[in-house]
Design a protein around this motif. Sequence first.
Motif, PDB file in Angstrom:
ATOM      1  N   GLY A   9       0.739  -1.283   0.177  1.00  0.00           N
ATOM      2  CA  GLY A   9      -0.068  -0.142  -0.049  1.00  0.00           C
ATOM      3  C   GLY A   9       0.902   1.302   0.104  1.00  0.00           C
ATOM      4  N   TRP A  36      -9.840 -10.016  -1.983  1.00  0.00           N
ATOM      5  CA  TRP A  36      -9.481  -8.754  -1.343  1.00  0.00           C
ATOM      6  C   TRP A  36     -10.851  -7.989  -0.999  1.00  0.00           C
ATOM      7  CZ3 TRP A  36      -4.644  -6.987  -0.259  1.00  0.00           C
ATOM      8  CH2 TRP A  36      -3.685  -7.625  -0.904  1.00  0.00           C
ATOM      9  N   ARG A  38     -12.187  -4.121   0.884  1.00  0.00           N
ATOM     10  CA  ARG A  38     -11.601  -2.698   1.146  1.00  0.00           C
ATOM     11  C   ARG A  38     -12.666  -1.679   1.985  1.00  0.00           C
ATOM     12  NH1 ARG A  38     -11.768   0.493  -4.669  1.00  0.00           N
ATOM     13  NH2 ARG A  38     -14.019   0.617  -5.132  1.00  0.00           N
ATOM     14  N   ARG A  45     -17.071  -2.265   4.961  1.00  0.00           N
ATOM     15  CA  ARG A  45     -15.948  -3.004   4.229  1.00  0.00           C
ATOM     16  C   ARG A  45     -16.781  -3.596   2.990  1.00  0.00           C
ATOM     17  NH1 ARG A  45     -12.151  -6.956   7.644  1.00  0.00           N
ATOM     18  NH2 ARG A  45     -11.955  -5.065   8.533  1.00  0.00           N
ATOM     19  N   ASP A  90     -10.890   5.009  -4.784  1.00  0.00           N
ATOM     20  CA  ASP A  90     -10.280   3.833  -4.463  1.00  0.00           C
ATOM     21  C   ASP A  90      -9.404   3.810  -3.027  1.00  0.00           C
ATOM     22  OD1 ASP A  90      -9.365   3.249  -7.939  1.00  0.00           O
ATOM     23  OD2 ASP A  90     -10.942   2.250  -6.726  1.00  0.00           O
ATOM     24  N   ALA A  92      -8.798   3.473   0.521  1.00  0.00           N
ATOM     25  CA  ALA A  92      -9.221   2.706   1.480  1.00  0.00           C
ATOM     26  C   ALA A  92      -8.079   1.916   2.229  1.00  0.00           C
ATOM     27  CB  ALA A  92     -10.266   1.822   0.789  1.00  0.00           C
ATOM     28  N   TYR A  94      -7.107  -1.566   2.593  1.00  0.00           N
ATOM     29  CA  TYR A  94      -7.208  -3.185   1.689  1.00  0.00           C
ATOM     30  C   TYR A  94      -6.885  -4.202   2.526  1.00  0.00           C
ATOM     31  CZ  TYR A  94      -8.604  -0.397  -2.345  1.00  0.00           C
ATOM     32  OH  TYR A  94      -9.049   0.348  -3.274  1.00  0.00           O
ATOM     33  N   TYR A  95      -7.825  -5.153   2.665  1.00  0.00           N
ATOM     34  CA  TYR A  95      -7.596  -6.325   3.583  1.00  0.00           C
ATOM     35  C   TYR A  95      -7.692  -7.620   2.323  1.00  0.00           C
ATOM     36  CZ  TYR A  95      -9.086  -3.508   7.401  1.00  0.00           C
ATOM     37  OH  TYR A  95      -9.238  -2.468   8.177  1.00  0.00           O
ATOM     38  N   GLY A 115      -4.569  -5.469   6.892  1.00  0.00           N
ATOM     39  CA  GLY A 115      -4.982  -4.321   6.248  1.00  0.00           C
ATOM     40  C   GLY A 115      -3.702  -3.338   5.595  1.00  0.00           C
ATOM     41  N   GLN A 117      -3.008   0.567   3.773  1.00  0.00           N
ATOM     42  CA  GLN A 117      -3.436   1.603   3.439  1.00  0.00           C
ATOM     43  C   GLN A 117      -3.102   2.092   1.934  1.00  0.00           C
ATOM     44  OE1 GLN A 117      -5.798   4.010   5.261  1.00  0.00           O
ATOM     45  NE2 GLN A 117      -5.979   4.790   3.185  1.00  0.00           N
TER      46      GLN A 117
END
Length: 122
Positions: A9, A36, A38, A45, A90, A92, A94-95, A115, A117
């Motif tokens: 990220g 994935w 976010r 989420r 976009d 967020a 992200y996980y 996660g 960023q």
Amino acid sequence: QVQLVESGGGLVQAGGSLRLSCAASGRTFSNYFMGWFRQAPGKEREFAAAISWSGTSTYYADSVKGRFTISRDNAKNTVYLQMNSVKPEDTAVYYCAASETATTLAHEYGSWGQGTQVTVSS
């Protein structure tokens, strides 16, 4: 459960690209359907992309379709999210997540990373 660690990220300008990685450990990676998700500030989420166990099937949210590509390397126990033509929306955390079933529903994923960023500047 499988342990997941995201990386990649950062800050990127609108229209640019970024590649996220998620390294798995602890269990047989190829046994898991990977996704994935976010989460933007103040929002729930949401699903972004998912990939089947062998990588032959992929699934995308309409908001990222045509811009993001999910892939996996089972030999490296890693799943990737290539993000192209990024937009400010976009932005967020992200996980990555692992599920034993084919699903795009967050509550059906049993393992989650911490996660990473992603911030897209306009």
